[in-house]
Enzyme design. Structure first.
Site, PDB file in Angstrom:
ATOM      1  N   ARG A 118      -1.988  -6.469  -8.301  1.00  0.00           N
ATOM      2  CA  ARG A 118      -0.760  -7.227  -8.043  1.00  0.00           C
ATOM      3  C   ARG A 118      -0.644  -8.331  -9.090  1.00  0.00           C
ATOM      4  NH1 ARG A 118      -2.862  -8.157  -2.123  1.00  0.00           N
ATOM      5  NH2 ARG A 118      -4.643  -8.381  -3.500  1.00  0.00           N
ATOM      6  N   HIS A 149       0.845  -1.202   0.000  1.00  0.00           N
ATOM      7  CA  HIS A 149       0.000   0.000   0.000  1.00  0.00           C
ATOM      8  C   HIS A 149       0.885   1.259   0.000  1.00  0.00           C
ATOM      9  CE1 HIS A 149      -3.085  -2.623   2.339  1.00  0.00           C
ATOM     10  NE2 HIS A 149      -3.578  -2.440   1.129  1.00  0.00           N
ATOM     11  N   SER A 189      -2.886  -7.626   3.194  1.00  0.00           N
ATOM     12  CA  SER A 189      -3.150  -7.438   4.633  1.00  0.00           C
ATOM     13  C   SER A 189      -3.566  -8.765   5.253  1.00  0.00           C
ATOM     14  CB  SER A 189      -4.268  -6.414   4.836  1.00  0.00           C
ATOM     15  OG  SER A 189      -3.901  -5.174   4.322  1.00  0.00           O
ATOM     16  N   LYS A 225     -17.303  -5.669   8.510  1.00  0.00           N
ATOM     17  CA  LYS A 225     -16.179  -6.480   8.035  1.00  0.00           C
ATOM     18  C   LYS A 225     -15.322  -6.991   9.192  1.00  0.00           C
ATOM     19  CE  LYS A 225     -14.306  -5.911   3.423  1.00  0.00           C
ATOM     20  NZ  LYS A 225     -13.261  -5.268   2.622  1.00  0.00           N
TER      21      LYS A 225
HETATM   22  O1  PNS Z   1      -8.969  -2.800   0.418  1.00  0.00           O
HETATM   23  P1  PNS Z   1     -10.239  -3.332  -0.155  1.00  0.00           P
HETATM   24  O2  PNS Z   1     -11.043  -4.045   0.912  1.00  0.00           O
HETATM   25  O3  PNS Z   1     -10.003  -4.186  -1.374  1.00  0.00           O
HETATM   26  O4  PNS Z   1     -11.120  -2.056  -0.632  1.00  0.00           O
HETATM   27  C1  PNS Z   1     -12.420  -2.211  -1.154  1.00  0.00           C
HETATM   28  C2  PNS Z   1     -13.139  -0.862  -1.265  1.00  0.00           C
HETATM   29  C3  PNS Z   1     -13.137  -0.134   0.073  1.00  0.00           C
HETATM   30  C4  PNS Z   1     -12.435   0.001  -2.277  1.00  0.00           C
HETATM   31  C5  PNS Z   1     -14.590  -1.151  -1.752  1.00  0.00           C
HETATM   32  O5  PNS Z   1     -15.164  -2.125  -0.918  1.00  0.00           O
HETATM   33  C6  PNS Z   1     -15.487   0.074  -1.744  1.00  0.00           C
HETATM   34  O6  PNS Z   1     -15.304   0.986  -2.525  1.00  0.00           O
HETATM   35  N1  PNS Z   1     -16.493   0.101  -0.852  1.00  0.00           N
HETATM   36  C7  PNS Z   1     -17.434   1.202  -0.737  1.00  0.00           C
HETATM   37  C8  PNS Z   1     -18.807   0.837  -1.301  1.00  0.00           C
HETATM   38  C9  PNS Z   1     -18.905   1.128  -2.783  1.00  0.00           C
HETATM   39  O7  PNS Z   1     -18.744   2.232  -3.237  1.00  0.00           O
HETATM   40  N2  PNS Z   1     -19.179   0.083  -3.578  1.00  0.00           N
HETATM   41  C10 PNS Z   1     -19.352   0.210  -5.014  1.00  0.00           C
HETATM   42  C11 PNS Z   1     -18.106  -0.256  -5.750  1.00  0.00           C
HETATM   43  S1  PNS Z   1     -18.333  -1.901  -6.269  1.00  0.00           S
END
Ligand code: PNS
Length: 164
Positions: free
Chosen positions: A93, A19, A131, A43
């Site tokens: 990745r 990150h 993570s 979560k």
């Molecule tokens: O680090 P992560 O868990 O892969 O991040 C995922 C994240 C936070 C980017 C994604 O879950 C997110 O954007 N959540 C907010 C809800 C949203 O906007 N969803 C629509 C996109 S599919």
């Protein structure tokens, strides 16, 4: 010239060197970079939102004046518009990341066509870093040196109740 503001969203539970690598690359490319941590207690993250924010802020310290750390909930693209951002950064990745990231990018574009997703690759050394892996290794007392910053390694040891 209007400023280009990018959002780097994620759970960051906890922030890894992968990150941080992307934050450094993003900070060079965009005028402003907002590391946006999703507030999603469902979560059940290991680290609280406050802990995740504090860790990233402490690591970045004053070295990246155009980077700030924030939290969001709800729709990411709505948050991005509120921040006057034009870009979402996501890290890719291995090829296995691609399908989920493509779905998410296309959904976000459908929801808000003014926001563009930019995929970036971390340094090769972090290709298999996540993570989730870091937490797994840490939980059973394995070393996460070189994968997370010393501060995060220390916090992980505290959280997991593992002492060297
Ligand atoms: O680090 P992560 O868990 O892969 O991040 C995922 C994240 C936070 C980017 C994604 O879950 C997110 O954007 N959540 C907010 C809800 C949203 O906007 N969803 C629509 C996109 S599919």
């Amino acid at each position: 010239m209007p400023k280009t503001i990018a959002i780097y969203p994620g759970t960051f539970d906890p922030v890894t060197n992968g990150h941080l690598d992307l934050i450094q690359r993003g900070a060079k490319l965009f005028d402003e970079l907002i590391v946006a941590i999703l507030h999603n207690p469902e979560k059940k993250p290991v680290f609280s939102l406050e802990e995740r924010i504090e860790m990233i802020q402490a690591i970045l310290d004053k070295d990246y004046p155009n980077v700030r750390v924030d939290a969001f909930d709800g729709l990411l693209v709505e948050y991005a518009i509120c921040q006057n951002a034009q870009v979402l950064i996501r890290g890719i990745r291995a090829i296995s990341d691609y399908e989920y990231e493509l779905q998410m990018a296309l959904m976000n574009r459908r929801l808000e066509p003014r926001i563009e997703t930019v995929f970036m690759m971390p340094a090769e050394a972090y290709t298999y870093l996540s993570s989730r892996m870091v937490k797994q290794v840490s939980k059973v007392g394995g070393s996460v040196e070189g994968l997370v910053s010393p501060l995060v390694a220390e916090k992980l040891r505290e959280k997991m109740g593992v002492h060297p």
